[in-house]
Scaffold this active site. Structure first.
Site, PDB file in Angstrom:
ATOM      1  CG  ASP A   1      62.370   6.129  13.579  1.00 60.13           C
ATOM      2  OD1 ASP A   1      63.488   6.679  13.536  1.00 60.13           O
ATOM      3  OD2 ASP A   1      62.010   5.271  12.753  1.00 60.13           O
ATOM      4  CB  ALA A   2      63.224  11.877  16.317  1.00 62.75           C
ATOM      5  CE  LYS A   3      65.469   6.805  10.325  1.00 63.10           C
ATOM      6  NZ  LYS A   3      64.119   6.444  10.746  1.00 63.10           N
ATOM      7  NE  ARG A   4      64.058  16.050  15.792  1.00 58.70           N
ATOM      8  CZ  ARG A   4      62.977  15.615  15.149  1.00 58.70           C
ATOM      9  NH1 ARG A   4      63.062  14.742  14.163  1.00 58.70           N
ATOM     10  NH2 ARG A   4      61.774  16.074  15.492  1.00 58.70           N
TER      11      ARG A   4
END
Lengths: 280, 280
Positions: A97-100
């Site tokens: 979960d990094a939402k890049r």
């Protein structure tokens, strides 16, 4: 050929579970504010819940918080999930979960960091920069990406609910919320079975609308438990026609349970029960 | 009280420059694919261009690419920029290009990572999750955030150009592109002089529209040079009424110049010349 979502579906069948266990080492949950304590906290959840986990979702932020040492802890955590999977005889996907989200050459560096360096199987991405910011991740044929669509936080309405004019080719000549346009784009971009959507479980009406707009896609749905979403209502609104297509993500209510193992087992069974009632 | 943008404006006055130097250690630019080489590459650009830099903008992705060691290199780079600033007698702001965006408790961890652990002065953020995903960053009174508004990549049109219905309180009863709504939101959220916008220089018409929607905000504008944006046209479209309000970000065309020092000096002077022609 195996894709991320065929991999995920095999695991879902192996463990009869749609549960995704979030690994969020909040400082408040740690005995000491150290990367070692963050790793231990997550490892203990992994050990206790692996039988019931369709996927694990470590959140990059809580590791980045510790800088370089946090990064090492995250890498160790992902390796440990692979080892635990081998022990179980069924590989458990790891969703970072990094939402890049960045322009192409930069997105390529993020993709290599997540998939090659850290060894994650899938990542969460922000779609605001458009398709060419997603493409470098899609170039990894066995990896996957969940695009943010309708999130579970209060502020999600600020942009995601803005009313956008439908295209002239649409059945509806009026407006749909921005998140529906994102869902339609994602459905059309998913030509290699590697794109899913993040759709919060806190707003079941929105969930049902996204399911109508993207009938084929897997959803990653946070918001059940600590954030107040109701499990049965969410499953009813979001499950795909085949009774799959939805990962129910739970973090705090498992991590903070007296027995995370029992909490995960109960939640897995509750999901199965709701599915039975819905005739899946 | 000093805010990020009063800090930036002091530096802009000190160096008579609106130039932001992007520090993007692409693998293709490195002699060896190591974090040490990435750091050396950036340090050499910092040394050569510090006289002309209103700000430096390291891009997190190219450091994350190297994992924990990359993280250490990024930290060293930011420290070195502070040391170089002290040598010059004028502090140069560091904008961490990370494009983060997550729900509140997670955003708090990202904010602490960027501002406390790495020591950046400002960060780029993705606004798709709404105001509560920005707030944890705004709680640092001396730090700043540039929100993605209209980016310079080809795919930016996919979402950012969607036509959104204007609110009933708007002067225009029709539609405006999504990026204009983001600009209006950012202008209304900027109650503490700490929010700016990322607006690409590749589409001057969009730049002019964003300036009209957000007359007070600072823009971070990539796209001049390698991406094809024209400097004079961009400045004409985007400068604020006081002749400031715009950081022209350049990365590759300085990093790959025969003399980065001369390239930065020339670009600084070119900006001054255009400003003179525009009577600032």
């Amino acid at each position: 050929m195996e894709t991320f979502f065929s991999f995920l579906e095999r695991r879902v069948d192996d463990c009869s579970s749609l549960l995704c266990i979030g690994l969020d080492p909040h400082l408040a949950d740690l005995q000491h504010p150290t990367p070692e304590a963050a790793l231990d906290f997550c490892l203990s959840i992994v050990k206790e819940t692996s039988t019931y986990a369709a996927a694990f979702k470590p959140n990059a932020a809580f590791f980045e918080y510790f800088g370089a040492e946090g990064w090492i802890a995250l890498q160790k955590l992902i390796s440990a999930i692979k080892a635990e999977s081998q022990r179980l005889g069924s590989m458990i996907p790891v969703i970072l979960d990094a939402k890049r989200g960045d322009i192409a050459s930069t997105a390529e560096a993020y993709a290599k960091s997540a998939f090659e360096h850290l060894g994650a199987d899938c990542i969460t991405l922000n779609p605001y920069l458009g398709k060419d910011s997603i493409d470098p991740f899609l170039k990894f044929p066995k990896k996957g990406a969940f695009l943010l669509c309708k999130t579970s936080n209060p502020g999600s309405d600020d942009l995601q609910n803005l009313l956008v004019k439908n295209s002239e080719f649409s059945e509806n000549s009026g407006f749909s919320p921005l998140y529906i346009h994102v869902a339609q784009l994602a459905q059309s971009w998913n030509t290699a079975n590697n794109i899913g959507l993040v759709v919060g479980a806190t707003q079941p009406e929105a969930l049902a609308k996204v399911r109508a707009a993207a009938p084929d896609l897997w959803f990653l749905s946070p918001g059940v438990g600590a954030q107040g979403g109701d499990l049965a209502t969410a499953l009813k609104a979001g499950l795909r026609a085949d009774g799959k297509g939805m990962l129910i993500n739970v973090s705090r209510s498992i991590a903070r349970a007296e027995s995370p193992k029992r909490a995960a087992a109960e939640l897995r069974d509750e999901i199965l029960q709701v599915k039975n009632q819905l005739n899946f």
